[in-house]
Design an enzyme around this catalytic site. Structure first.
Site, mmCIF file in Angstrom:
data_model
loop_
_atom_site.group_PDB
_atom_site.id
_atom_site.type_symbol
_atom_site.label_atom_id
_atom_site.label_comp_id
_atom_site.label_asym_id
_atom_site.label_seq_id
_atom_site.Cartn_x
_atom_site.Cartn_y
_atom_site.Cartn_z
ATOM 1 C CB SER A 64 2.037 9.512 -5.517
ATOM 2 O OG SER A 64 0.697 9.061 -4.762
HETATM 3 N N1 SAH Z 1 2.343 6.963 0.291
HETATM 4 C C1 SAH Z 1 2.522 5.785 -0.789
HETATM 5 C C2 SAH Z 1 0.941 5.356 -1.685
HETATM 6 C C3 SAH Z 1 0.537 4.681 -0.853
HETATM 7 S S1 SAH Z 1 -0.777 4.398 -1.687
HETATM 8 C C4 SAH Z 1 3.416 5.641 -1.292
HETATM 9 O O1 SAH Z 1 4.822 6.929 -1.439
HETATM 10 O O2 SAH Z 1 4.022 4.251 -2.360
HETATM 11 C C5 SAH Z 1 -2.245 4.551 -0.538
HETATM 12 C C6 SAH Z 1 -1.747 3.514 0.603
HETATM 13 O O3 SAH Z 1 -2.855 3.516 1.576
HETATM 14 C C7 SAH Z 1 -2.022 1.903 -0.220
HETATM 15 O O4 SAH Z 1 -1.118 1.451 0.294
HETATM 16 C C8 SAH Z 1 -3.470 1.669 0.668
HETATM 17 O O5 SAH Z 1 -3.442 0.205 0.993
HETATM 18 C C9 SAH Z 1 -2.918 3.256 2.323
HETATM 19 N N2 SAH Z 1 -4.755 2.646 2.478
HETATM 20 C C10 SAH Z 1 -6.158 2.760 2.107
HETATM 21 N N3 SAH Z 1 -6.766 2.964 3.180
HETATM 22 C C11 SAH Z 1 -5.509 2.897 4.547
HETATM 23 C C12 SAH Z 1 -6.543 3.210 5.797
HETATM 24 N N4 SAH Z 1 -8.452 3.335 6.045
HETATM 25 N N5 SAH Z 1 -5.527 3.562 6.359
HETATM 26 C C13 SAH Z 1 -3.999 2.670 6.436
HETATM 27 N N6 SAH Z 1 -4.051 2.755 4.818
HETATM 28 C C14 SAH Z 1 -4.983 2.903 4.248
#
Ligand code: SAH
Length: 213
Positions: A64
């Site tokens: 993000s």
């Molecule tokens: N907090 C992260 C943001 C990553 S984007 C950072 O600092 O980089 C969001 C992430 O959520 C992705 O990696 C995606 O694979 C994950 N995601 C999506 N659905 C999910 C679920 N049901 N359980 C766990 N992770 C999930």
């Protein structure tokens, strides 16, 4: 670039921009000022690591933009005693910040590869007050509940009931809600001492979808 000491000029620019855009929490600004964001993005994008932009992290997912990370971290109102749940470990950047602001962080990621790489980065930074799991975060982490704070960094279309249930009294959940590529609402849910929930809108965001089993 060592990846361990933040690029001072770009970092300063990022912090100034966060302040200009309304981030007031000194602890959040201080912690973000110490974590080298270039460690969390692909090497080819290191020069852009401090831009206020979302960047690709593999598996079609994104880290993000700093302003959104700061806003969500601030809205959680973390205390050093808090136990936090994060849904969507991704590259581990948000997790690193949570680890510096709270006592212990539980973080869940769907993709094994992203989780493993995030763990390597956290180890590089000497951060170890967390537990990472590969799985579906929409179910929360019942064995470790309740949590003082929960943050989802992927967007479901409706708030998962499990996350509301797993909040401790006086707990806060920050979560984006809505369909991908449409305007998503960034929502704060708070649970009072009596277990009653209240909800307020923090703004509009653009997250990858929360994909449930
Ligand atoms: N907090 C992260 C943001 C990553 S984007 C950072 O600092 O980089 C969001 C992430 O959520 C992705 O990696 C995606 O694979 C994950 N995601 C999506 N659905 C999910 C679920 N049901 N359980 C766990 N992770 C999930």
């Amino acid at each position: 670039m060592t990846g361990l000491s933040p690029n001072p000029i770009r970092m300063k620019r990022m912090l100034t921009e966060l302040e200009e855009r309304g981030i007031r929490d000194i602890r959040v600004l201080d912690v973000m000022g110490k974590i080298p964001r270039e460690l969390f993005v692909p090497k080819a994008l290191a020069r852009e690591a401090y831009d206020n932009a979302a960047l690709p992290i593999g598996e079609n997912q994104t880290i993000s933009q700093p302003l959104v990370v700061a806003k969500m971290s601030e809205a959680l109102q973390l205390k050093p005693t808090h136990k936090v749940l994060e849904i969507g470990t991704g590259c581990g950047y948000q997790a690193a910040i949570l680890c510096k602001l709270a006592r212990r962080v539980y973080t869940i990621e769907r993709f094994e590869s992203l989780s493993a790489n995030a763990e390597k980065r956290l180890a590089t930074l000497g951060i170890n007050n967390y537990v990472a799991m590969v799985g579906d975060g929409s179910k929360g982490w019942p064995q470790q509940a309740p949590f003082d704070a929960i943050i989802a960094t992927a967007a479901p279309e409706e708030v998962p009931a499990a996350l509301l249930e797993q909040l401790a009294p006086n707990g806060t959940l920050i979560i984006p809600i809505g369909e991908q590529n449409k305007r998503q609402e960034l929502v704060r849910y708070t649970k009072n001492n009596a277990g009653e929930m209240s909800k307020n809108l923090l703004g509009y965001v653009d997250f990858v979808p929360l994909v449930s089993d």
